[in-house]
Design a protein around this motif. Structure first.
Motif, short mmCIF file in Angstrom:
data_model
loop_
_atom_site.label_atom_id
_atom_site.label_comp_id
_atom_site.label_asym_id
_atom_site.label_seq_id
_atom_site.Cartn_x
_atom_site.Cartn_y
_atom_site.Cartn_z
N VAL A 1 48.79 52.87 68.47
CA VAL A 1 47.60 53.60 68.23
C VAL A 1 45.59 52.95 67.47
CG1 VAL A 1 47.99 55.72 66.88
CG2 VAL A 1 49.60 55.53 68.45
N GLN A 2 45.25 53.46 68.14
CA GLN A 2 43.81 53.23 67.28
C GLN A 2 43.57 54.66 66.76
OE1 GLN A 2 42.89 50.58 65.93
NE2 GLN A 2 44.42 49.22 67.29
N LEU A 3 42.66 55.11 65.21
CA LEU A 3 41.51 55.43 65.20
C LEU A 3 41.15 55.25 64.12
CD1 LEU A 3 44.97 58.07 64.45
CD2 LEU A 3 43.64 58.87 65.96
N VAL A 4 39.57 55.32 64.88
CA VAL A 4 38.60 54.20 64.03
C VAL A 4 37.61 55.77 63.25
CG1 VAL A 4 36.72 53.03 64.03
CG2 VAL A 4 38.91 52.54 65.69
N GLU A 5 37.25 56.33 62.21
CA GLU A 5 36.79 57.61 62.67
C GLU A 5 35.18 56.09 61.84
OE1 GLU A 5 40.47 57.66 59.59
OE2 GLU A 5 39.61 56.24 60.18
N SER A 6 34.19 57.38 62.07
CA SER A 6 32.29 57.23 61.74
C SER A 6 31.64 57.89 61.30
CB SER A 6 32.23 56.34 63.12
OG SER A 6 31.72 57.27 64.24
N GLY A 7 30.86 58.17 61.03
CA GLY A 7 29.52 58.73 60.17
C GLY A 7 29.45 59.44 58.83
N GLY A 8 30.61 58.52 57.88
CA GLY A 8 30.22 58.33 56.59
C GLY A 8 28.67 58.03 56.34
N GLY A 9 28.87 58.44 54.81
CA GLY A 9 27.26 57.94 54.70
C GLY A 9 27.19 58.27 53.45
N VAL A 10 25.99 58.26 52.57
CA VAL A 10 25.58 58.92 51.05
C VAL A 10 24.39 60.06 51.53
CG1 VAL A 10 23.60 58.95 49.34
CG2 VAL A 10 25.27 57.17 50.02
N VAL A 11 24.63 60.93 51.16
CA VAL A 11 24.73 62.25 51.48
C VAL A 11 24.16 63.00 49.92
CG1 VAL A 11 26.31 63.27 52.28
CG2 VAL A 11 24.23 64.72 52.95
N GLN A 12 22.55 64.44 50.19
CA GLN A 12 22.19 64.19 48.95
C GLN A 12 22.82 65.39 49.62
OE1 GLN A 12 18.44 65.42 49.34
NE2 GLN A 12 17.83 63.71 47.99
N PRO A 13 23.30 66.18 47.63
CA PRO A 13 23.97 68.04 47.99
C PRO A 13 23.23 68.56 48.21
CG PRO A 13 23.82 66.51 45.49
CD PRO A 13 23.52 65.84 46.44
N GLY A 14 24.25 69.78 48.95
CA GLY A 14 23.62 70.80 49.61
C GLY A 14 23.72 70.20 51.50
N GLY A 15 23.58 68.53 51.50
CA GLY A 15 23.37 68.43 52.91
C GLY A 15 24.39 68.51 53.92
N SER A 16 24.33 68.16 55.00
CA SER A 16 25.69 67.96 56.11
C SER A 16 25.65 66.51 56.64
CB SER A 16 25.16 69.02 57.02
OG SER A 16 24.84 70.45 56.64
N LEU A 17 27.20 66.73 57.50
CA LEU A 17 27.68 65.48 57.72
C LEU A 17 28.26 65.88 58.64
CD1 LEU A 17 26.13 62.60 56.73
CD2 LEU A 17 28.60 62.03 55.17
N ARG A 18 28.55 65.06 59.84
CA ARG A 18 29.60 64.75 61.05
C ARG A 18 30.12 63.97 60.93
NH1 ARG A 18 29.70 66.43 67.31
NH2 ARG A 18 29.04 64.85 67.55
N LEU A 19 31.55 63.52 60.97
CA LEU A 19 32.25 62.50 61.02
C LEU A 19 32.63 62.45 62.87
CD1 LEU A 19 34.16 63.24 57.54
CD2 LEU A 19 32.08 61.60 58.35
N SER A 20 33.28 61.56 62.53
CA SER A 20 34.16 61.45 64.27
C SER A 20 34.97 60.67 63.66
CB SER A 20 32.92 60.99 65.55
OG SER A 20 31.95 61.67 65.51
N CYS A 21 36.50 60.26 64.85
CA CYS A 21 37.68 59.65 64.63
C CYS A 21 38.00 59.80 66.45
CB CYS A 21 38.79 60.39 63.92
SG CYS A 21 40.20 59.69 64.54
N GLU A 22 37.34 58.29 66.47
CA GLU A 22 37.70 57.88 67.47
C GLU A 22 38.78 57.52 67.93
OE1 GLU A 22 34.48 55.91 69.33
OE2 GLU A 22 35.72 55.26 71.62
N ALA A 23 39.90 58.06 69.60
CA ALA A 23 41.21 57.74 69.26
C ALA A 23 41.35 57.47 70.62
CB ALA A 23 42.29 58.88 69.56
N SER A 24 42.25 55.66 70.62
CA SER A 24 42.22 55.03 71.80
C SER A 24 44.08 54.78 71.30
CB SER A 24 41.13 54.01 71.84
OG SER A 24 42.01 53.12 70.70
N GLU A 25 44.35 54.45 72.90
CA GLU A 25 45.66 53.14 72.61
C GLU A 25 46.84 54.60 72.65
OE1 GLU A 25 45.84 50.29 73.96
OE2 GLU A 25 43.29 49.98 73.66
#
Lengths: 118, 106
Positions: free
Chosen positions: A1-25
């Motif tokens: 089982v592999q779960l790899v998150e991505s999309g994190g980072g620094v964002v200003q208050p009020g901003g938006s972000l989309r996280l992803s989690c790629e699954a494999s195995e």
């Protein structure tokens, strides 16, 4: 089982972000999924759940409609769309797989850090 | 549903046996899981359905309870067992975690 998150980072208050989690195995399309977060130095905080086929979605009450969980079974990927971000959303965000279509977690990803700061 | 763990921290020696308690604010049958987290790592699933070991988890870990009171017992502590332990109810949404119990080496 592999779960790899991505999309994190620094964002200003009020901003938006989309996280992803790629699954494999494993067969992603038959497993429900969760997002769980952990603020620096704090405990685990459940965020959201989505059924294996997307038919059910549940959220933490504290999110007040700012976050949306979704999935694309053709891409083996789980998402978390985060809007109107606040400083208190700063955390490591983990995706977690459930055993089958139910609710109990069996495997966790390594997490991605989201920092909300001006 | 509020989950309350006790103690919040615990000091023990290698070889000791320790017990952590988790109480639910209302009945959750046996929809209770335990997780272990080491510094800088993701949580790891240990026990589900209050007492069933996740595949690959050694039998030194055991869980018990039903309804509102649950325990996690770790026998013959080894250095690798010193970590933070969380309980979680998955009986109903929103899912909730206990605040964690930090197990430290004495």
């Amino acid at each position: 089982v592999q779960l790899v998150e991505s999309g994190g980072g620094v964002v200003q208050p009020g901003g938006s972000l989309r996280l992803s989690c790629e699954a494999s195995e494993f067969a992603f399309s038959i497993h429900s999924m969760h997002w769980v977060r952990q603020a620096p130095g704090k405990g685990l905080d459940w965020v959201a759940f989505i059924r294996f086929d997307g038919s059910d979605k549940f959220y933490a009450d504290s999110l007040k409609g700012r976050f949306t969980i979704s999935r694309d079974n053709s891409k083996n990927t789980l998402y978390l769309q985060m809007n109107s971000l606040r400083a208190e959303d700063t955390a490591v965000y983990y995706c977690a797989r459930t055993y089958g279509s139910g609710s109990r977690i069996d495997y966790w990803g390594q997490g991605t850090l989201v920092t909300v700061s001006s | 549903i509020q989950m309350t763990q006790s103690p919040s921290s615990l000091s023990a020696s290698v070889g000791d046996r320790v017990t952590i308690t988790c109480r639910a604010s209302q009945g959750i049958s046996n929809f209770l899981a335990w997780f272990q987290q080491k510094p800088g790592e993701a949580p790891k699933s240990l026990i589900y359905s209050a007492s069933t070991l996740q595949t690959g988890v050694p039998s030194k870990f055991s869980g018990s309870g039903s309804g509102t009171e649950f325990t996690l017992t770790i026998s013959s502590l080894q250095p690798d067992d010193f970590a933070i332990y969380y309980c979680q109810q998955y009986y109903t949404y929103p899912i909730t975690f206990g605040q964690g119990t930090r197990l430290e080496i004495k």
